[in-house]
Design a protein around this motif. Structure first.
Motif, mmCIF file in Angstrom:
data_model
loop_
_atom_site.group_PDB
_atom_site.id
_atom_site.type_symbol
_atom_site.label_atom_id
_atom_site.label_comp_id
_atom_site.label_asym_id
_atom_site.label_seq_id
_atom_site.Cartn_x
_atom_site.Cartn_y
_atom_site.Cartn_z
ATOM 1 N N THR A 5 0.833 -1.208 0.000
ATOM 2 C CA THR A 5 0.000 0.000 0.000
ATOM 3 C C THR A 5 0.859 1.246 0.000
ATOM 4 O OG1 THR A 5 -1.729 -1.174 1.231
ATOM 5 C CG2 THR A 5 -1.823 1.232 1.218
ATOM 6 N N ARG A 6 1.930 1.227 0.791
ATOM 7 C CA ARG A 6 2.825 2.376 0.860
ATOM 8 C C ARG A 6 3.523 2.598 -0.473
ATOM 9 N NH1 ARG A 6 4.425 1.512 5.426
ATOM 10 N NH2 ARG A 6 6.129 0.051 5.004
ATOM 11 N N ARG A 7 3.979 1.519 -1.103
ATOM 12 C CA ARG A 7 4.638 1.645 -2.407
ATOM 13 C C ARG A 7 3.664 2.168 -3.461
ATOM 14 N NH1 ARG A 7 6.984 -3.300 -0.974
ATOM 15 N NH2 ARG A 7 5.540 -4.450 -2.328
ATOM 16 N N ARG A 8 2.451 1.707 -3.405
ATOM 17 C CA ARG A 8 1.446 2.171 -4.363
ATOM 18 C C ARG A 8 1.185 3.663 -4.188
ATOM 19 N NH1 ARG A 8 -2.317 -0.107 -7.642
ATOM 20 N NH2 ARG A 8 -4.226 1.095 -8.045
ATOM 21 N N ALA A 9 1.110 4.097 -2.938
ATOM 22 C CA ALA A 9 0.898 5.518 -2.657
ATOM 23 C C ALA A 9 2.070 6.348 -3.150
ATOM 24 C CB ALA A 9 0.686 5.731 -1.156
ATOM 25 N N GLN A 10 3.275 5.825 -2.965
ATOM 26 C CA GLN A 10 4.466 6.532 -3.431
ATOM 27 C C GLN A 10 4.508 6.598 -4.953
ATOM 28 O OE1 GLN A 10 7.499 4.197 -1.492
ATOM 29 N NE2 GLN A 10 7.468 5.435 0.388
ATOM 30 N N THR A 11 4.072 5.527 -5.600
ATOM 31 C CA THR A 11 4.011 5.518 -7.059
ATOM 32 C C THR A 11 3.045 6.579 -7.567
ATOM 33 O OG1 THR A 11 4.534 3.149 -7.167
ATOM 34 C CG2 THR A 11 3.462 4.121 -9.094
ATOM 35 N N ARG A 12 1.875 6.629 -6.967
ATOM 36 C CA ARG A 12 0.878 7.626 -7.359
ATOM 37 C C ARG A 12 1.421 9.042 -7.138
ATOM 38 N NH1 ARG A 12 -4.576 6.510 -7.958
ATOM 39 N NH2 ARG A 12 -5.046 8.550 -7.056
ATOM 40 N N GLU A 13 2.074 9.233 -6.010
ATOM 41 C CA GLU A 13 2.609 10.556 -5.699
ATOM 42 C C GLU A 13 3.634 11.000 -6.731
ATOM 43 O OE1 GLU A 13 5.065 12.814 -2.088
ATOM 44 O OE2 GLU A 13 4.207 10.817 -1.770
ATOM 45 N N ARG A 14 4.523 10.090 -7.121
ATOM 46 C CA ARG A 14 5.539 10.437 -8.118
ATOM 47 C C ARG A 14 4.916 10.681 -9.487
ATOM 48 N NH1 ARG A 14 9.988 5.834 -7.174
ATOM 49 N NH2 ARG A 14 10.719 6.595 -9.219
ATOM 50 N N LEU A 15 3.902 9.923 -9.834
ATOM 51 C CA LEU A 15 3.210 10.136 -11.102
ATOM 52 C C LEU A 15 2.496 11.485 -11.114
ATOM 53 C CD1 LEU A 15 1.739 6.573 -11.734
ATOM 54 C CD2 LEU A 15 3.357 7.772 -13.226
ATOM 55 N N VAL A 16 1.885 11.838 -10.007
ATOM 56 C CA VAL A 16 1.184 13.119 -9.901
ATOM 57 C C VAL A 16 2.166 14.284 -10.014
ATOM 58 C CG1 VAL A 16 -0.073 14.624 -8.300
ATOM 59 C CG2 VAL A 16 -0.796 12.258 -8.630
#
Length: 213
Positions: A5-16
């Protein structure tokens, strides 16, 4: 599971974060998904596992950018109130003026954000499926501004003589007009926010105990 979940959130953050940069450079319509992924350090697969489209990604960008401006406004208001004389009969006008001066310090970045919002809004006006999502995003932002406005006036012992939604729309309209003018004319006309808006609101604010006439 927490790590995933944390990695997914970090991925979304970097994409944003990458999307905002690319959107600013190319516009939303012409921004290549491949470039957004490259800037974020991911593949197209990472993009589509988090967002169904560029439009959905922009709405995520909108949420982040809107929150940044809400936080910036809260900070400006807190500073203005800390430096205000509550006993001053013109305290509300002075606080609004000081808040405007502090908030307008980031005018350059807001020009970019305004341009992207105008582009996306034009797209939403033409696409039925985007309208409710865009309206909901705008409403969340306006509700946050309304909360700040009501809380600020309460701390100053003042209240509005009009409904808060109308007051917020007035603030947004004048601020966006200021940004549009700055972009089209290349002129920094921030006095509309730092001078005109406080004077306008002076006519819409009364002491909290005063009866509505």
């Amino acid at each position: 599971m927490a790590g995933v979940t944390r990695r997914r959130a970090q991925t979304r953050e970097r994409l944003v974060e990458a999307a905002y940069e690319v959107f600013a450079e190319f516009g939303i319509r012409d921004a290549p998904v491949e470039l957004i992924c490259e800037r974020a350090g991911f593949t197209r697969g990472a993009f589509y596992s988090n967002f169904a489209s560029k439009e959905q990604l922009f709405l995520a960008v909108h949420e982040v950018q809107a929150q940044e401006r809400v936080d910036r406004l809260r900070t400006a208001v807190a500073s203005a109130i800390n430096n205000a004389d509550i006993a001053d009969p013109d305290v509300a006008t002075r606080v609004l003026r000081h808040t405007g001066e502090l908030f307008m310090a980031a005018l350059a970045s807001d020009r970019t954000w305004y341009q992207l919002n105008v582009e996306f809004s034009a797209q939403a006006l033409r696409q039925d499926e985007l309208r409710p999502l865009t309206a909901a995003a705008d409403e969340r932002f306006q509700e946050a501004l309304a909360e700040i406005l009501v809380d600020t006036l309460a701390k100053l012992g003042r209240r509005l003589t009009v409904d808060v939604d109308s007051a917020v729309l007035t603030i947004i309209a004048l601020y966006e007009a200021t940004l549009k003018r700055a972009i089209l004319r290349g002129a920094d006309d921030r006095h509309y926010v730092t001078e005109v808006l406080p004077r306008l609101f002076a006519a819409l604010i009364v002491p909290a105990e005063e009866e509505t006439r």
